[in-house]
Design a protein around this motif. Structure first.
Motif, short mmCIF file in Angstrom:
data_model
loop_
_atom_site.label_atom_id
_atom_site.label_comp_id
_atom_site.label_asym_id
_atom_site.label_seq_id
_atom_site.Cartn_x
_atom_site.Cartn_y
_atom_site.Cartn_z
N LEU A 1 17.72 81.02 42.07
CA LEU A 1 16.91 82.00 42.78
C LEU A 1 16.10 82.88 41.83
CD1 LEU A 1 19.41 83.08 45.58
CD2 LEU A 1 17.39 81.62 45.81
N GLN A 2 16.52 82.99 40.59
CA GLN A 2 15.81 83.81 39.62
C GLN A 2 14.69 83.05 38.91
OE1 GLN A 2 18.97 85.28 37.14
NE2 GLN A 2 19.37 87.01 38.47
N ASP B 1 7.92 80.00 35.43
CA ASP B 1 8.70 78.80 35.17
C ASP B 1 8.16 77.62 35.97
OD1 ASP B 1 10.38 80.17 33.47
OD2 ASP B 1 11.94 80.48 34.99
N LEU B 2 7.79 77.89 37.22
CA LEU B 2 7.31 76.81 38.08
C LEU B 2 5.93 76.32 37.64
CD1 LEU B 2 8.43 78.23 41.53
CD2 LEU B 2 9.52 76.42 40.20
N PRO C 1 12.39 72.56 29.03
CA PRO C 1 13.04 73.33 30.10
C PRO C 1 13.10 74.81 29.76
CG PRO C 1 14.67 72.13 28.83
CD PRO C 1 13.33 71.70 28.32
N SER C 2 12.97 75.61 30.77
CA SER C 2 13.04 77.06 30.57
C SER C 2 14.50 77.48 30.44
CB SER C 2 12.40 77.79 31.75
OG SER C 2 13.18 77.57 32.92
#
Length: 78
Positions: A28-29, A34-35, A43-44
């Motif tokens: 959810l964070q 990031d998207l 990867p983040s």
């Protein structure tokens, strides 16, 4: 012996739940940045945490299943 296994089973189930909740919170964070990250940027930090929490969840679930199997085998032999 059964008491120890039942306590271990409860702890494994609690650990599974905690890992699941932490993984969902990490999911959810996920930010819009990031998207929208460019391809190939890796990867983040958020995605790595999600992956770690979900892997922990699977491991704790496996431990719980193994404990249940041991309890069933002990009950069958007793």
């Amino acid at each position: 012996m059964n008491t120890i296994l039942v306590i271990a089973l409860i702890l494994a189930m609690i650990a599974t739940l905690v890992a699941l909740i932490r993984g969902i919170i990490a999911f959810l964070q996920t930010t819009k940045e990031d998207l929208n990250a460019p391809e190939g940027s890796g990867p983040s930090r958020s995605r790595l945490k999600q992956n770690k929490m979900m892997m922990n969840r699977v491991l704790f679930q496996a431990a719980a299943i193994i404990i249940v199997a041991i309890l069933l085998l002990a009950k069958g032999n007793g």
